[in-house]
Scaffold this motif. Structure first.
Motif, short mmCIF file in Angstrom:
data_model
loop_
_atom_site.label_atom_id
_atom_site.label_comp_id
_atom_site.label_asym_id
_atom_site.label_seq_id
_atom_site.Cartn_x
_atom_site.Cartn_y
_atom_site.Cartn_z
N LEU A 117 0.86 -1.18 0.00
CA LEU A 117 0.00 0.00 0.00
C LEU A 117 0.90 1.23 0.00
N LEU A 118 1.09 1.82 -1.16
CA LEU A 118 2.04 2.93 -1.31
C LEU A 118 1.49 4.20 -0.66
N ASP A 119 2.16 4.68 0.40
CA ASP A 119 1.84 6.00 0.91
C ASP A 119 2.68 7.02 0.14
N PRO A 120 2.40 8.33 0.29
CA PRO A 120 3.15 9.32 -0.49
C PRO A 120 4.65 9.27 -0.27
N ALA A 121 5.09 8.98 0.97
CA ALA A 121 6.52 8.91 1.23
C ALA A 121 7.16 7.74 0.49
N ALA A 122 6.50 6.58 0.54
CA ALA A 122 7.03 5.42 -0.18
C ALA A 122 7.02 5.65 -1.68
N ALA A 123 5.96 6.31 -2.17
CA ALA A 123 5.88 6.61 -3.60
C ALA A 123 7.02 7.52 -4.03
N ALA A 124 7.41 8.45 -3.15
CA ALA A 124 8.54 9.34 -3.47
C ALA A 124 9.83 8.54 -3.63
N VAL A 125 10.02 7.53 -2.79
CA VAL A 125 11.21 6.68 -2.88
C VAL A 125 11.18 5.88 -4.18
N VAL A 126 10.05 5.24 -4.46
CA VAL A 126 9.94 4.41 -5.66
C VAL A 126 10.17 5.24 -6.92
N GLY A 127 9.69 6.47 -6.91
CA GLY A 127 9.87 7.34 -8.07
C GLY A 127 11.32 7.68 -8.37
N MET A 128 12.21 7.48 -7.40
CA MET A 128 13.64 7.75 -7.59
C MET A 128 14.41 6.50 -8.00
N ALA A 129 13.74 5.36 -8.13
CA ALA A 129 14.43 4.09 -8.31
C ALA A 129 14.95 3.89 -9.72
N SER A 130 16.12 3.27 -9.81
CA SER A 130 16.67 2.84 -11.09
C SER A 130 16.05 1.53 -11.55
N HIS A 131 15.66 0.70 -10.58
CA HIS A 131 15.03 -0.59 -10.86
C HIS A 131 13.90 -0.79 -9.86
N VAL A 132 12.74 -1.20 -10.38
CA VAL A 132 11.61 -1.54 -9.53
C VAL A 132 11.19 -2.96 -9.86
N PHE A 133 11.09 -3.79 -8.83
CA PHE A 133 10.65 -5.18 -9.00
C PHE A 133 9.31 -5.34 -8.29
N VAL A 134 8.28 -5.63 -9.08
CA VAL A 134 6.95 -5.87 -8.54
C VAL A 134 6.83 -7.37 -8.26
N VAL A 135 6.58 -7.72 -7.00
CA VAL A 135 6.58 -9.13 -6.58
C VAL A 135 5.14 -9.64 -6.54
N VAL A 136 4.91 -10.76 -7.23
CA VAL A 136 3.57 -11.36 -7.29
C VAL A 136 3.68 -12.85 -6.99
N GLN A 137 2.54 -13.44 -6.74
CA GLN A 137 2.41 -14.89 -6.74
C GLN A 137 1.42 -15.29 -7.82
N GLN A 138 1.28 -16.58 -8.04
CA GLN A 138 0.52 -17.08 -9.18
C GLN A 138 -0.97 -17.16 -8.86
N SER A 139 -1.61 -16.00 -8.87
CA SER A 139 -3.06 -15.94 -8.71
C SER A 139 -3.60 -14.82 -9.58
N VAL A 140 -4.86 -14.95 -9.97
CA VAL A 140 -5.50 -13.92 -10.79
C VAL A 140 -5.52 -12.59 -10.05
N ALA A 141 -5.82 -12.62 -8.74
CA ALA A 141 -5.89 -11.38 -7.97
C ALA A 141 -4.54 -10.68 -7.94
N HIS A 142 -3.47 -11.43 -7.74
CA HIS A 142 -2.14 -10.82 -7.69
C HIS A 142 -1.77 -10.21 -9.04
N VAL A 143 -2.09 -10.89 -10.12
CA VAL A 143 -1.75 -10.37 -11.44
C VAL A 143 -2.56 -9.12 -11.74
#
Length: 286
Positions: free
Chosen positions: A149-175
């Motif tokens: 659940l991205l809050d504004p502070a976390a979103a600010a960090v992610v926006g500065m990233a060189s690499h972002v890895f979105v972690v999922v598991q094998q379910s329709v909801a996760h995808v």
């Protein structure tokens, strides 16, 4: 006199540029849902980087609980994240050592202390960005464990990233969640599509949602991390990183493949990987 003054001016200019130039790379791992194993992957990726000799800081953005210290069996001795946010304007290489705690591998961890929880008032995006900037000026790698659940502070960090890895598991909801999240990252945060990769954690070949289904739905070839329970459970329960529990395991090699992406060493996409997709993904775009 004039030549000395000119030389001093040049030196001051170089020092100013050195102080303001981001030296490190920011790697953010974000879960498409809670409990997908993002913290485990972030912790072990950061540990691998530190073991290679790279100055690395693991940034725990779970402002309330600061769980990453337990993954390393590391009592959070530093002043912690909340105090670092409050002192954001004054952070330098010397000051930062008072806020982080250090693992024997050389990995530094910036997390919530046991005594202080970051209040909502301190979690302003600009202050979190200042802390991240200070880390990038003093570490080769900053690995951020980001709540789903991205809050504004976390979103600010992610926006500065060189690499972002979105972690999922094998379910329709996760995808579906991952599809929404990648649109947010590429759209509102303005991250180029090639900076965002998908990691399928606890991958199982016989799952109803296959790796090919995930690839087709998200238009990205995922990195597959196998569901290898024993070393993962032992690592978490003992607070010993995966490399030291079973460094030659398929699980450790999969985390190394995430490291390869950061280094630009990832293998080419396999032919035919996008052959098929579950009809439910094409019928229900969200």
């Amino acid at each position: 006199g004039a030549e000395l003054a000119a030389a001093l001016d040049r030196l001051r200019g170089e020092i100013r540029r050195e102080r303001t130039r981001p030296l490190g790379s920011l790697v953010a791992l974000v879960g498409a849902a809670g409990g997908v194993g993002t913290s485990f992957l972030a912790c072990n990726l950061a540990h691998m980087l530190a073991r290679e000799g790279a100055a690395t800081c693991l940034l725990d953005l779970d402002h309330q609980y600061g769980t990453l210290a337990a993954f390393l069996d590391l009592p959070p001795r530093g002043l912690g994240l909340a105090a670092a946010i409050e002192a954001a304007e004054t952070l330098d290489a010397t000051a930062l050592q008072g806020y982080v705690c250090r693992h024997p591998s050389g990995l530094d961890l910036l997390t919530s202390s046991q005594d202080t929880v970051a209040s909502l008032a301190t979690l302003a995006p600009d202050r979190m960005a200042l802390v991240t900037q200070a880390l990038l000026q003093n570490y080769r790698y900053v690995v951020a464990d980001v709540p789903h659940l991205l809050d504004p502070a976390a979103a600010a960090v992610v926006g500065m990233a060189s690499h972002v890895f979105v972690v999922v598991q094998q379910s329709v909801a996760h995808v579906r969640n991952a599809a929404r999240l990648t649109r947010l990252l590429n759209g509102e945060l303005g991250l180029p599509a090639d900076r965002v990769r998908i990691v399928v954690n606890r991958h199982a070949k016989g799952a109803g949602v296959s790796a090919e289904d995930v690839a087709q739905a998200l238009k990205r070839e995922p990195i597959l991390v196998p569901n290898y329970y024993k070393p993962a459970r032992e690592s978490i329960d003992t607070g010993v990183p995966l490399l030291d529990v079973e460094g030659g395991s398929a699980l450790a090699r999969a985390v190394q493949s995430v490291r390869a992406v950061i280094a630009g060493e990832a293998p080419e996409q396999k032919p035919g990987f996008f052959r098929r997709a579950l009809p439910i993904f094409s019928r229900n775009k969200t």
